[in-house]
Scaffold this active site. Structure first.
Site, PDB file in Angstrom:
ATOM      1  N   ASP A 144       0.858  -1.235   0.068  1.00 40.05           N
ATOM      2  CA  ASP A 144       0.031   0.124  -0.084  1.00 40.05           C
ATOM      3  C   ASP A 144       0.884   1.079  -0.043  1.00 40.05           C
ATOM      4  O   ASP A 144       1.963   1.196   0.553  1.00 40.05           O
ATOM      5  CB  ASP A 144      -0.873   0.115   1.172  1.00 40.05           C
ATOM      6  N   LYS A 145       0.268   2.585  -0.567  1.00 38.60           N
ATOM      7  CA  LYS A 145       1.029   3.746  -0.294  1.00 38.60           C
ATOM      8  C   LYS A 145       1.570   4.023   0.799  1.00 38.60           C
ATOM      9  O   LYS A 145       2.833   4.500   0.822  1.00 38.60           O
ATOM     10  CB  LYS A 145       0.043   4.828  -0.880  1.00 38.60           C
TER      11      LYS A 145
END
Length: 302
Positions: A137-138
């Site tokens: 994820d970011k």
């Protein structure tokens, strides 16, 4: 314009997988599987899965999405490289960086940086995700392996499917976990109430397993190591919430009152795999980043 293709199954194709039948045309199997997942492929008017076994007389309708022109440019963004050769590159992705271009994130991604650094990346995942074998994820930091050619890509994906890749994460969670070790075996799918979120559900879900062990307990918090057996979207975040210990700082799955650390306290610290060409086992370790350490220090000093 969209193109529609109709295939009628005869004796020569019966009992074959749907994705195999379609990919015998001009498209790659990976592309076909994505179309099936997105609902662009119907069998007798119904959505099915890629592993559906076709029968004589089945009418397969393939709606080929209109091609979208993309212009992904190389960007001179520094990379924290932990391993690199002609087949594979392993980078330590910083928190806040998106892995590949998508709506709202067309620049500044890991792919933009990789395109400036590498002459070649595998093309299996298409123009938007060249070389990308798996994602984080970011706002999760840590190690990510990237394939420089299609051979390496296929071999690394095979290991992910066979669950032989070592992926260990460090996380900070709310609550004090009583058990030293545990396993969460709970299927994950889209949340019907919020399509941008995942949840533990029996409907349209995929098998998901996370192993965890306690590193240290604090007042109201626990420092844990999580090891992935499967790799579903938001898996650790969803699983830890499911057992009542959501991640610190998680804006999507965490409690309203949490530490303001610009995203979840989650770091992919250990990555191990067999080299796609030599089969030699490689294991790499990246230390937790400053923002994770700052959160841990705050928790310790509470």
């Amino acid at each position: 314009m969209e193109e529609t293709l109709t295939i009628i199954i005869d004796e020569t194709k019966k009992n074959e997988r749907l994705d195999k039948v379609i990919s015998e045309s001009e498209w790659s199997r990976t592309q076909v599987q994505q179309w099936i997942k997105e609902g662009h492929v119907l069998v007798n008017g119904q959505k099915v899965k890629s592993n559906y076994k076709v029968s004589i007389g089945d009418e397969i309708q393939v709606t080929v999405p209109e091609a979208i022109e993309v212009d992904i440019l190389p960007e001179d963004i520094p990379l924290d490289i932990y391993y690199e050769d002609s087949d594979v590159i392993v980078v330590n992705k910083p928190k806040g960086m998106v892995v590949h271009p998508a709506a709202g994130h067309t620049t500044g991604t890991l792919v933009n940086a990789l395109m400036a650094h590498c002459k070649d990346l595998s093309g299996i995942n298409g123009e938007l995700r060249p070389g990308i074998v798996h994602r984080i994820d970011k706002d999760t930091s840590g190690l990510l392996m990237v394939a420089k050619n299609d051979m390496a890509h296929e071999k690394l994906v095979e290991q992910l499917v066979a669950k032989t890749v070592t992926r260990k994460y460090e996380a900070l969670v709310h609550g004090v976990i009583a058990h030293d070790v545990g396993t969460i075996d709970a299927p994950i799918g889209r949340d019907k109430k919020d399509r941008q979120s995942m949840t533990v559900t029996d409907e349209n879900s995929r098998h998901a397993v996370t192993h965890f062990k306690v590193i240290e307990r604090y007042k109201d918090f626990t420092h844990v190591e999580c090891q992935l057996e499967t790799g579903r979207t938001h898996q650790i975040r969803v699983h830890m919430k499911y057992i009542g210990y959501p991640l610190v700082g998680d804006p999507k799955y965490g409690p309203r009152k949490t530490l303001d650390i610009n995203g979840q306290a989650l770091h992919a610290g250990v990555l191990g795999f067999n080299h796609p060409r030599t089969n030699e086992y490689i294991e790499l370790t990246a230390p937790t980043p400053p923002e994770f350490n700052d959160a841990l220090k705050f928790i310790k000093n509470r």
